[in-house]
Design a protein around this motif. Structure first.
Motif, mmCIF file in Angstrom:
data_model
loop_
_atom_site.group_PDB
_atom_site.id
_atom_site.type_symbol
_atom_site.label_atom_id
_atom_site.label_comp_id
_atom_site.label_asym_id
_atom_site.label_seq_id
_atom_site.Cartn_x
_atom_site.Cartn_y
_atom_site.Cartn_z
ATOM 1 N N VAL A 1 0.773 -0.953 -0.160
ATOM 2 C CA VAL A 1 0.098 -0.031 0.068
ATOM 3 C C VAL A 1 0.860 1.355 -0.030
ATOM 4 C CG1 VAL A 1 -1.784 1.509 1.359
ATOM 5 C CG2 VAL A 1 -1.875 -1.135 1.189
ATOM 6 N N ILE A 2 1.866 1.236 0.818
ATOM 7 C CA ILE A 2 2.859 2.506 0.870
ATOM 8 C C ILE A 2 3.521 2.609 -0.602
ATOM 9 C CG2 ILE A 2 4.782 3.431 2.063
ATOM 10 C CD1 ILE A 2 2.661 3.061 3.997
ATOM 11 N N ARG A 3 3.551 1.338 -1.113
ATOM 12 C CA ARG A 3 4.252 1.580 -2.275
ATOM 13 C C ARG A 3 3.396 2.140 -3.504
ATOM 14 N NH1 ARG A 3 4.185 -3.484 -4.590
ATOM 15 N NH2 ARG A 3 2.437 -3.013 -5.552
ATOM 16 N N VAL A 4 2.407 1.768 -3.332
ATOM 17 C CA VAL A 4 1.253 2.216 -4.158
ATOM 18 C C VAL A 4 1.093 3.973 -4.028
ATOM 19 C CG1 VAL A 4 -1.253 2.535 -4.733
ATOM 20 C CG2 VAL A 4 -0.148 0.105 -4.465
ATOM 21 N N PHE A 5 1.114 4.258 -2.670
ATOM 22 C CA PHE A 5 0.975 5.621 -2.374
ATOM 23 C C PHE A 5 2.281 6.192 -2.960
ATOM 24 C CE2 PHE A 5 -0.801 4.944 2.019
ATOM 25 C CZ PHE A 5 -2.318 4.768 1.238
ATOM 26 N N ARG A 6 3.328 5.926 -2.855
ATOM 27 C CA ARG A 6 4.566 6.418 -3.591
ATOM 28 C C ARG A 6 4.419 6.522 -5.053
ATOM 29 N NH1 ARG A 6 9.742 3.556 -0.595
ATOM 30 N NH2 ARG A 6 9.884 4.636 1.339
ATOM 31 N N ASN A 7 3.939 5.601 -5.695
ATOM 32 C CA ASN A 7 3.978 5.444 -7.082
ATOM 33 C C ASN A 7 2.793 6.603 -7.517
ATOM 34 O OD1 ASN A 7 5.624 3.519 -7.573
ATOM 35 N ND2 ASN A 7 4.042 1.933 -7.749
ATOM 36 N N LEU A 8 1.642 6.852 -6.919
ATOM 37 C CA LEU A 8 0.760 7.751 -7.118
ATOM 38 C C LEU A 8 1.338 9.188 -7.086
ATOM 39 C CD1 LEU A 8 -2.346 6.226 -5.806
ATOM 40 C CD2 LEU A 8 -1.899 6.410 -7.958
ATOM 41 N N ALA A 9 2.110 9.313 -5.821
ATOM 42 C CA ALA A 9 2.781 10.670 -5.599
ATOM 43 C C ALA A 9 3.726 10.980 -6.618
ATOM 44 C CB ALA A 9 3.411 10.452 -4.253
ATOM 45 N N ALA A 10 4.596 10.023 -7.116
ATOM 46 C CA ALA A 10 5.443 10.280 -8.218
ATOM 47 C C ALA A 10 5.040 10.475 -9.609
ATOM 48 C CB ALA A 10 6.553 8.845 -8.332
ATOM 49 N N GLU A 11 3.764 10.071 -9.695
ATOM 50 C CA GLU A 11 2.737 10.366 -10.829
ATOM 51 C C GLU A 11 2.518 11.820 -10.858
ATOM 52 O OE1 GLU A 11 1.462 8.582 -13.398
ATOM 53 O OE2 GLU A 11 1.768 6.331 -12.890
ATOM 54 N N LYS A 12 2.345 12.613 -9.655
ATOM 55 C CA LYS A 12 2.094 13.739 -9.405
ATOM 56 C C LYS A 12 3.439 14.809 -9.581
ATOM 57 C CE LYS A 12 -2.274 12.654 -9.971
ATOM 58 N NZ LYS A 12 -3.061 13.398 -11.261
#
Ligand code: SF4
Ligand code: SF4
Length: 187
Positions: free
Chosen positions: A105-116
């Motif tokens: 889940v934390i990895r998903v958050f990071r990926n979404l953060a990086a997308e932005k």
């Protein structure tokens, strides 16, 4: 990290405004590999209590990040500096009684953060260095000279071309070049 980053104190102390809540966020997360079970979290706190990073940090709390995501606080999660403290050790995942894959889940958050474009400056700097030299940190000239004076062999040459290919393949370069602090909730 970014100018618009949300500090841990803000996350903790600021009242939640209705305009911050994105009710779709949790449903989006349910569709992403790794965070499918996020709504199963019942806030027992086992992840935080077992997390080696939380033990030494006043602000990193995986349970809290998951709670904020459940509440729809997209920006508070994705612009949160503490996301990047996770050491991906998977201890939390092993301990979760609800089978939430907390580390994922934390990895998903990071990926979404990086997308932005919400990536801490330190990682942007490391990326630039990798692209330039193949090393995550620039080796100071002084240290290279010191090696020579000690009769040590030259450092192996970093393969920045391979790094470039990999980072381009996952579109990381364009992601981190996005302007900092882009709105993440579509508002
Ligand atoms: S251990 Fe699992 S259920 Fe408990 S707070 Fe963490 S994610 Fe939620
Ligand atoms: S994976 Fe991250 S959140 Fe989970 S225990 Fe390790 S450091 Fe903490």
């Amino acid at each position: 990290m970014t100018e618009a980053a949300v500090t841990p104190a803000q996350n903790r102390d600021q009242p939640i405004k209705a305009s911050e809540i994105d009710p779709k966020f949790k449903f989006e997360l349910q569709k992403i590999h790794g965070s499918e079970k996020i709504l199963k979290c019942f806030q027992c706190g086992a992840c935080t209590s077992t997390c080696p990073v939380a033990r030494y940090s006043d602000s990193y709390r995986p349970r809290t990040l998951i709670h904020m995501a459940q509440l729809g606080l997209r920006d508070r999660v994705l612009k949160n500096d503490t996301l990047w403290l996770c050491a991906a050790c998977f201890t939390c995942t092993d301990r979760c009684p609800q089978d939430v894959e907390v580390a994922a889940v934390i990895r998903v958050f990071r990926n979404l953060a990086a997308e932005k474009g919400c990536v801490p400056q330190v990682f942007k700097d490391q990326t630039s260095s990798l692209l330039e030299s193949g090393y995550a940190y620039k080796i100071p000239e002084l240290r290279i000279k010191k090696r020579e004076s000690q009769g040590l062999p030259p450092l192996p040459k970093g393969n920045s071309e391979n790094v470039k290919k990999t980072l381009k393949g996952v579109k990381f370069i364009e992601k981190i070049q996005k302007p900092s602090g882009e709105q993440t909730n579509g508002q």
